[in-house]
Design an enzyme around this catalytic site. Structure first.
Site, short mmCIF file in Angstrom:
data_model
loop_
_atom_site.label_atom_id
_atom_site.label_comp_id
_atom_site.label_asym_id
_atom_site.label_seq_id
_atom_site.Cartn_x
_atom_site.Cartn_y
_atom_site.Cartn_z
N ASP A 267 -40.11 -9.13 19.41
CA ASP A 267 -38.87 -9.16 18.31
C ASP A 267 -39.28 -10.68 17.12
O ASP A 267 -37.87 -11.00 17.44
CB ASP A 267 -38.19 -9.56 19.81
CG ASP A 267 -36.46 -8.92 18.59
OD1 ASP A 267 -37.27 -7.82 18.23
OD2 ASP A 267 -34.98 -9.12 19.58
N LYS B 204 -28.18 -19.36 28.00
CA LYS B 204 -28.53 -17.93 27.61
C LYS B 204 -27.40 -16.80 28.91
O LYS B 204 -28.90 -16.83 29.90
CB LYS B 204 -29.57 -17.20 26.80
CG LYS B 204 -29.50 -15.92 26.60
CD LYS B 204 -30.74 -14.82 25.35
CE LYS B 204 -29.84 -15.07 24.46
NZ LYS B 204 -31.25 -14.44 23.53
N ILE C 25 -21.17 -18.73 21.35
CA ILE C 25 -21.96 -19.13 20.39
C ILE C 25 -22.47 -17.73 19.27
O ILE C 25 -22.77 -17.07 19.01
CB ILE C 25 -23.07 -19.54 20.41
CG1 ILE C 25 -23.79 -21.31 20.97
CG2 ILE C 25 -24.43 -19.89 19.00
CD1 ILE C 25 -24.58 -22.54 21.58
N GLY C 26 -23.24 -16.78 20.34
CA GLY C 26 -23.18 -15.34 19.24
C GLY C 26 -23.70 -14.28 21.01
O GLY C 26 -24.31 -14.55 22.04
N GLY D 166 -26.13 -11.01 21.07
CA GLY D 166 -27.51 -10.08 20.90
C GLY D 166 -28.06 -9.49 21.94
O GLY D 166 -26.88 -9.29 22.70
N GLY D 167 -28.67 -8.98 21.91
CA GLY D 167 -29.87 -7.41 21.94
C GLY D 167 -29.89 -7.83 23.38
O GLY D 167 -29.68 -6.67 24.86
#
Length: 595
Positions: A134, A40, A17-18, A20-21
């Site tokens: 965040d 995740k 999906i993607g 990130g940090g």
């Protein structure tokens, strides 16, 4: 699929999906519960620090206990080879970062509602002792039905600890509060600064603090004020600019003390924008031009003034005297801008006055053609005449609010109306859905207005059967695995409940009524579908599923309407829609595509 693991724990990995940090996000499938999930894999390493593992698990368990409609649901915490992973609900919709980059059109009311929902979720989490740290557009998801979901809640707190690599800054500097940039202890007010930045960006189309490097952005956040919104958006109500300004105060003590107060102020302003008023052309609507001018007449509050959610109206001379200044002059401590709830009481009168300003020259000030004369010789506007209207509801006992203000009455009741019409009415009763409507001139003519309240949605017991296996799904979630008989409880939620079978090309909505205790559905028997064409180098597709080359003889499919498409090897295509009857053979014949 290169570089993507085939499995994490018991979850089959379907796609990336993607990134990130804090980790890599995959689309996964849970074979045990037959549902798709988001997995995740975190950028953390527990192999050398067992205490870090314990701290992360303690933090993540606290986040997993958050149960709020605006916070993504966590299903499971796990660990593989020292690296933790989190399994969450798989969401549709788009994140705000994507929407902002695509410049997707949004109304002012939608923008306020998004941040109000965000603040509602923050308020809930802060009450549980959890700070996000965040908040940014990439962590805010907007679903198709308008619901806001916050992602990565509370995880930033842990990943910003000793587990981070030396020199790595966790979070996005453009959205971080000054105290967060300086490494000071933070609380929920840091999240509200981030929410203020996000609201500014939604309104202006760009961030309030920009620079050519993270260091430059951080310096601006700590030392410079955000550019005035009204310089770029002169028609923006001052009430909104003051909410943004208070959220972006450098000193946490000058910001909103609680997220719920910011949410309440945003909701109140949105209510004012939606309130129907008459404009100078006599039209009634929710246009913000009139409301903007009303807002503009109100003075700006001090940053530490109490917000609308905390202000209480003075009800006695003794209370007012208690607020007197040492010199004897009374001190107004009520924030006049954020006290929108009380302001709504007088909107009717202001609207009538506004309508009178637009009255054609020579028109009478009252129906009789006479006008009261003021001491200065001018003509005073006609006073609003109170009118009584009986309000009833089925069932009775609903509390009544007019133009956003509770009347203290319950149905049935004779309600006094003042000001211009239509007036907004809201009825509320425990166990029932709130009902909103309008009181019009026609209602006054009849002398009464009746409403029917719908009961709150409740779980439904669903029994569904068919002569072939099918599954029950909602969105990407499988509620019941493939079988010929299903008996399950459907919880009230957004999204249609479908009967689905890829084998029989079934994707049928089920008639779920959350006002009923039980729903029974029997799907009709399947039929047979045959597809022919004079060109045999064409494939057959139904609902995007490849069924192979023509001819297709006697394929068993669910009865009902189907769109049959053929795609030929030479690039030509054609399609037809047909209805398959239960137990019967339906033939679809194509000529040569393009003929």
């Amino acid at each position: 699929m290169s570089g993507i693991p085939r499995q994490i724990g018991r979850y089959e990995i379907l796609d990336l999906i993607g990134r990130g940090g804090m980790g890599v996000l995959y689309r996964g499938h849970d074979p045990s519960l037959e549902r798709d999930v988001a997995v995740k894999m975190m950028h953390l390493d527990f192999t050398r620090d067992h205490s870090a593992r314990e701290r992360f698990q303690r933090e993540a368990r606290a986040v997993a206990r958050l149960a709020h409609k605006n916070i993504v649901t966590i299903h499971e915490l796990g660990e593989i080879d020292g690296a933790p992973f989190i399994v969450m609900e798989l969401l549709g919709g788009k994140d705000l970062d994507e929407m902002l980059k695509s410049q997707a059109p949004m109304s002012l009311g939608q923008k306020l509602d998004i941040v109000a929902q965000l603040c509602e979720a923050l308020a809930y989490a802060h009450d549980q002792g959890i700070v996000h740290r965040d908040v940014k557009p990439g962590n805010v998801r907007l679903l198709e039905d308008g619901t806001v979901k916050i992602l990565d809640f509370g995880i930033a707190r842990f990943t910003a600890s000793s587990l981070t690599q030396s020199g790595t800054v966790m979070g996005t500097p453009s959205y971080m509060a000054p105290e967060q940039i300086m490494g000071q202890p933070v609380d929920g007010r840091a999240d509200l600064f981030s929410a203020g930045v996000l609201l500014y960006e939604l309104l202006a189309g760009h961030r309030p603090f920009v620079g050519d490097s993270p260091t430059s952005v951080a310096y601006q956040i700590m030392h410079t004020d955000a550019p005035e919104l009204r310089s770029a958006l002169p028609d923006l109500p001052e009430a909104i600019t003051d909410i943004v300004a208070r959220a972006l105060e450098k000193n946490p003590a000058d910001r909103y003390p609680r997220a719920q107060e910011m949410a309440s102020d945003l909701q109140t302003v949105r209510l004012m924008l939606d309130l129907p008023l008459k404009s100078d052309d006599g039209q009634v609507g929710g246009g913000s031009e009139v409301v903007t001018q009303l807002f503009a007449t109100m003075p700006r509050p001090s940053t530490n003034a109490p917000s609308a959610s905390n202000v209480k109206m003075r009800q006695s001379a003794a209370e007012a005297a208690a607020d007197a200044a040492p010199g004897g002059a009374p001190v107004t401590r009520i924030n006049p801008l954020l006290l929108m709830g009380g302001f709504i009481i007088v909107v009717g009168g202001l609207a009538m006055a506004w309508a009178s300003f637009g009255r054609p020259s020579g028109a009478p000030a009252d129906p009789a053609g006479s006008a009261a004369t003021s001491a200065s010789g001018g003509t005073a506007p006609a006073a609003a005449v109170p009118t009584s209207l009986q309000i009833t509801s089925e069932p009775a006992g609903a509390s009544i609010a007019l133009n956003g203000v509770e009347t203290g009455q319950v149905t049935p009741a004779d309600v006094t109306l003042t000001g211009t019409l239509p007036a907004a009415i809201r009825l509320s009763l425990d166990g029932h859905q709130p009902l909103t409507g309008e009181i019009t001139e026609a209602d006054l003519g009849s002398g009464s207005r009746a409403f029917r309240l719908r009961a709150e949605p409740r779980p439904v017991r669903l029994t569904a059967t068919a002569g072939y296996p099918f599954e029950i799904v909602r969105g990407s979630t499988v509620l019941s695995a493939a079988a010929t008989e299903h008996d399950l409880t459907i919880q009230p939620a957004e999204g249609r409940v479908l009967a689905r079978s890829s084998q029989y090309l079934l994707n049928e909505p089920l008639p779920i009524d959350f006002q009923r205790a039980r729903v029974t559905v029997e799907l009709p028997a399947p039929g047979q579908l045959a597809v022919f064409s004079v060109v045999e180098t064409c494939k057959v597709f139904i609902a995007g599923q490849d069924l192979g080359y023509i001819p297709l003889a006697g394929r068993a499919v669910a009865s009902g309407r189907h769109t049959v498409e053929i795609r030929c090897d030479d690039g030509r295509t054609d399609r037809q829609t047909t209805t398959v009857a239960p137990g019967q053979l339906t033939k679809v014949e194509f000529r040569a595509p393009g003929d």
